[in-house]
Scaffold this active site. Structure first.
Site, PDB file in Angstrom:
ATOM      1  CE  LYS A 282     -41.190  25.363  42.449  1.00  0.00           C
ATOM      2  NZ  LYS A 282     -40.244  26.280  41.651  1.00  0.00           N
ATOM      3  CD  GLU A 366     -27.828  33.552  38.094  1.00  0.00           C
ATOM      4  OE1 GLU A 366     -26.900  32.959  38.890  1.00  0.00           O
ATOM      5  OE2 GLU A 366     -28.801  33.643  37.946  1.00  0.00           O
ATOM      6  NE  ARG A 394     -24.983  34.494  43.383  1.00  0.00           N
ATOM      7  CZ  ARG A 394     -25.882  33.741  44.046  1.00  0.00           C
ATOM      8  NH1 ARG A 394     -26.405  32.525  43.599  1.00  0.00           N
ATOM      9  NH2 ARG A 394     -25.926  33.995  45.265  1.00  0.00           N
TER      10      ARG A 394
HETATM   11  C1  LIG Z   1     -28.754  33.836  41.975  1.00  0.00           C
HETATM   12  C2  LIG Z   1     -30.130  33.683  41.542  1.00  0.00           C
HETATM   13  N1  LIG Z   1     -30.855  33.559  40.163  1.00  0.00           N
HETATM   14  C3  LIG Z   1     -31.882  33.495  39.986  1.00  0.00           C
HETATM   15  C4  LIG Z   1     -33.063  33.525  40.984  1.00  0.00           C
HETATM   16  C5  LIG Z   1     -34.562  33.399  40.485  1.00  0.00           C
HETATM   17  N2  LIG Z   1     -35.235  32.430  41.219  1.00  0.00           N
HETATM   18  C6  LIG Z   1     -35.546  32.469  42.273  1.00  0.00           C
HETATM   19  S1  LIG Z   1     -36.431  31.221  42.681  1.00  0.00           S
HETATM   20  C7  LIG Z   1     -35.688  30.212  41.660  1.00  0.00           C
HETATM   21  C8  LIG Z   1     -35.845  28.870  41.313  1.00  0.00           C
HETATM   22  C9  LIG Z   1     -35.521  28.079  42.719  1.00  0.00           C
HETATM   23  O1  LIG Z   1     -35.629  26.479  42.487  1.00  0.00           O
HETATM   24  P1  LIG Z   1     -35.659  25.636  43.800  1.00  0.00           P
HETATM   25  O2  LIG Z   1     -34.130  26.107  44.534  1.00  0.00           O
HETATM   26  O3  LIG Z   1     -35.743  24.154  43.231  1.00  0.00           O
HETATM   27  O4  LIG Z   1     -36.970  26.224  44.742  1.00  0.00           O
HETATM   28  P2  LIG Z   1     -38.160  25.737  44.283  1.00  0.00           P
HETATM   29  O5  LIG Z   1     -38.777  27.115  43.716  1.00  0.00           O
HETATM   30  O6  LIG Z   1     -38.513  24.724  43.431  1.00  0.00           O
HETATM   31  O7  LIG Z   1     -38.847  25.284  45.817  1.00  0.00           O
HETATM   32  C10 LIG Z   1     -35.035  31.039  40.909  1.00  0.00           C
HETATM   33  C11 LIG Z   1     -34.322  30.734  39.551  1.00  0.00           C
HETATM   34  C12 LIG Z   1     -32.515  33.846  42.295  1.00  0.00           C
HETATM   35  N3  LIG Z   1     -33.448  34.100  43.344  1.00  0.00           N
HETATM   36  N4  LIG Z   1     -31.249  33.901  42.406  1.00  0.00           N
HETATM   37 MG   LIG Z   2     -37.053  23.167  42.922  1.00  0.00          MG
END
Ligand SMILES: Cc1ncc(C[n+]2csc(CCOP(=O)(O)OP(=O)(O)O)c2C)c(N)n1
Ligand SMILES: [Mg+2]
Ligand SMILES: CC(=O)[C@@H](O)[C@H](O)COP(=O)(O)O
Length: 646
Positions: A282, A366, A394
């Site tokens: 990242k 969640e 959710r």
């Molecule tokens: C249901 C839900 N909970 C929390 C979030 C907040 N959120 C957005 S991106 C993210 C992290 C995603 O991590 P990953 O899938 O590993 O993607 P990366 O950012 O590492 O590329 C979170 C927790 C969300 N979008 N949807």
């Molecule tokens: Mg990730």
């Protein structure tokens, strides 16, 4: 013209050499840093998927093949190579391109969800449709290691694996992070695998050497290869995935375009459900992001590109909550905290640092967060679950049936409640009051400033016979809004003796309510402004106060359907009170991105709009006498006692 500017559609990528693609990747990285440092956005995630996105668009044929991005926050490179690089000066701004895929922007954008862990379910459905439609198309889902901790992913994997010919390609974008570091057993598996790229390179090198060694080389290579297979099976979730019926390719260096293309071509040719495990970083290529101590610039405000630092901001609602919970944690040993992969962005990091054994990160899960909180409460603790308002959607059934049905002492803290702004329709926290208002025994508080947030949090965790919730906005907490009087749990913010118009402001809208009342006073319309503090259930003393007035107006930063205004109107009807009530709230539709103020203005939730509306209603409801504007210098005929100076 740069290579980046020459790309109008994915086909342009297929005509480029790998050398050109290497140059393009660097141009894209510089472009992302230049643009997103100005606009704000998901800089870290998108810097991590440059090569991955280029490889995907070279190997697959969007939109014939469906390219899906889980959450969608990492789709900026996809937007750049599908003809939208000219739109990035307006990224996430009113009228500009969205920060997530948007169907209206491109035929290449299929899902605009932004709620995590859904892409594999979409992929399963699309793949079934492709199979029924004669085949020849792939559903390709990019899912992060964080999103993979969400339960829907495993429901989808179970279905995808059910058909060995399901044309689904799952690209796990594994950078070891969600918002917070990715947690859980799966993360351990992926981490074990991540170690392997170097191991693969050593073996590849050994393969070359042995295959060119006469006589002993080939048998020795065969023996080593068998050993590798054994180690690989022992070491990797390939066993886990292959036991599920999914072919596993990887791990692949997610910044090595050639390796990515090779793995994706193999996956495309496989003809059934496959997983390609890409290991990425990242923030890759931009040290201020890679080294960002909190979250590798998962989501950043506009920053100085040289330092990576944002401008100073005021005290946030989030920090007031986190600090007060940490103080409470010292007073109450039964308090425990739960985050769904968003420790810092929900303000729980201060509690976690103070009480390392009393907090849990459950991943982007969640539903599990809420029902595991029910388990903690059954075990005699008082859990505080901190999530963004929109993500509580959710876990509604878990709140209803696992917490409320058992009348368990769990406190939900809903950050980013109300209109949030740049993240668009899926992030506005406009559904929580409508949902929680349906839950028997639920109590919801809406603090209006830092002091009432501290006070109402304490009141919430003091409740032991059922669930409670707090909701507050995104961003800075604003100025203190002192009460001139408290009636039961209801705070009077501005008192007017006439008892003609009662304006009920919910939560952070206290500022809006007082500003509107000030405008109305200038027109000779006396308004009493109150903050209910606890909005579910409707306070009885508020019903009594409203019944004494000739017009009641509510203002709330939440959806109108099932909102506070609707609940107060129902309570007044139940009390056989026919005082007219007007509920000003967020209209029940999806609201595009923009700043919070822009979106609120677009739906008429400004002091000027509220004052104008009340003036119109007062004219019809209260007769002319109340709307004669007091001429300059002449005292208005409405006594405003104790009116605080605006
Ligand atoms: C249901 C839900 N909970 C929390 C979030 C907040 N959120 C957005 S991106 C993210 C992290 C995603 O991590 P990953 O899938 O590993 O993607 P990366 O950012 O590492 O590329 C979170 C927790 C969300 N979008 N949807
Ligand atoms: Mg990730
Ligand atoms: C994609 C996602 O859900 C978050 O990253 C979103 O951008 C909210 O960010 P804030 O934490 O800035 O509200």
């Amino acid at each position: 013209m740069t290579l980046l500017e020459s790309v109008r559609e994915p086909a342009d990528l297929k005509r480029m050499s790998h050398d050109q693609l290497g140059v393009l990747a660097e141009e894209i990285r510089q472009f992302l840093v230049d643009k997103v440092c100005k606009t704000g956005g998901h800089l870290g995630p998108n810097l991590g998927v440059v090569e991955l996105t280029l490889a995907l668009h070279r190997v697959f044929d969007s939109p014939k093949d469906a390219l899906l991005f889980d959450v969608g926050h990492q789709s900026y490179v996809h937007k750049i190579v599908t003809g939208r690089h000219g739109g990035f000066d307006g990224l996430r701004q009113q009228g500009g391109i969205a920060g997530y895929p948007a169907q209206a922007e491109s035929e290449h954008d299929l899902i605009e969800n932004s709620h995590a862990s859904t892409a594999l379910s979409y992929a399963d459905g699309l793949a079934k449709a492709f199979q029924l439609g004669g085949g020849g198309r792939h559903a390709v889902a990019v899912v992060g290691d964080g999103a993979l901790t969400g339960g829907m992913c495993w429901e989808a994997l179970n279905n995808i694996a059910a058909d060995p010919e399901r044309p689904v390609v799952i690209v796990v974008n594994d950078n070891g992070r969600s918002y917070s570091p990715t947690i859980g057993g799966l993360a351990e598996h992926l981490a074990a695998l991540r170690l392997r790229p170097s191991y693969e390179r050593i073996l590849d090198g050994g393969r070359e050497l042995l295959q060119n060694t006469p006589v002993v080389g080939r048998p020795l290579y065969t023996a080593l290869h068998a050993a590798k297979a054994g180690i690989k099976d022992a070491l990797s979730p390939q066993v886990m995935f292959s036991d599920l019926g999914l072919k596993y390719f990887g791990p692949v260096d997610g910044h090595d375009l050639a390796a990515l293309e090779k793995a994706l071509h193999n996956a495309k040719a496989f003809g059934g459900p496959v997983i390609v495990h890409a290991v990425t970083e990242k923030g890759h290529g931009y040290p201020p992001a890679v080294n960002h101590e909190a979250d590798q610039m998962h989501q950043t405000d506009p920053i100085d590109p040289a330092t990576g630092l944002p401008p100073k901001k005021g005290t946030s609602w989030t920090s007031v909550f986190g600090d007060e919970l940490t103080r409470l944690g010292g007073e109450r040993q039964d308090l425990v905290a739960i985050t769904a992969a968003m420790l810092r962005s929900t303000g729980l990091h201060t509690f976690a640092e103070a009480y390392p054994d009393r907090w849990y990160d459950v991943g982007i899960a969640e539903q599990h967060a809420v029902t595991s909180a029910a388990g903690l409460a059954l075990g005699g603790l008082h859990p505080v679950v901190a999530v963004y308002s929109t993500f509580l959607n959710r876990a509604f059934d878990q709140v209803l049936m696992d917490i409320a049905l058992h009348r368990l002492p769990v406190t939900l803290v809903l950050d980013r409640a109300g209109i949030t702004g740049p993240d668009g329709p899926s992030h506005h926290g406009m559904w929580d009051l409508s949902l929680l208002g349906m839950v028997p025994g639920m109590r919801v508080a809406a603090p209006r400033d830092a002091e009432t947030l501290r006070e109402e949090l304490r009141e919430a965790v003091a409740v032991s016979d059922g669930p409670t919730a707090l909701r507050f906005s995104k961003g800075s907490v604003g100025e203190p809004l002192p009460a001139v009087e408290r009636i039961g749990t209801v705070d009077v913010l501005r008192r007017c003796a006439s008892e003609d118009v009662l304006l009920v402001s919910v939560g952070a809208f206290g500022t809006l309510g007082l500003a509107a009342a000030g405008r109305l006073a200038d027109q000779g319309i006396g308004v009493t402004v109150v903050d209910p503090r606890w909005v579910v259930p409707v306070p009885e003393e508020l019903v009594e106060l409203a019944a004494r007035h000739r017009l009641v107006v509510t203002v709330e930063d939440s959806g109108r359907h099932g909102g506070f205004g609707a609940a107060l109107a129902a309570a007044l009807r139940d009390a056989d009170c026919d005082v007219p009530l007007r509920d000003l709230a967020v209209p029940q539709r999806f609201h595009a991105h923009g700043t919070r103020d822009e979106v609120l203005a677009a739906v008429g939730l400004t002091a000027q709009d509220v004052a104008r509306q009340v003036t119109e209603w007062a004219a019809t409801r209260l007769g002319e006498s109340q709307t004669e504007p007091a001429s300059a210098g002449e005292a208005s005929d409405v006594l405003d006692l104790d009116t605080p100076q605006d």
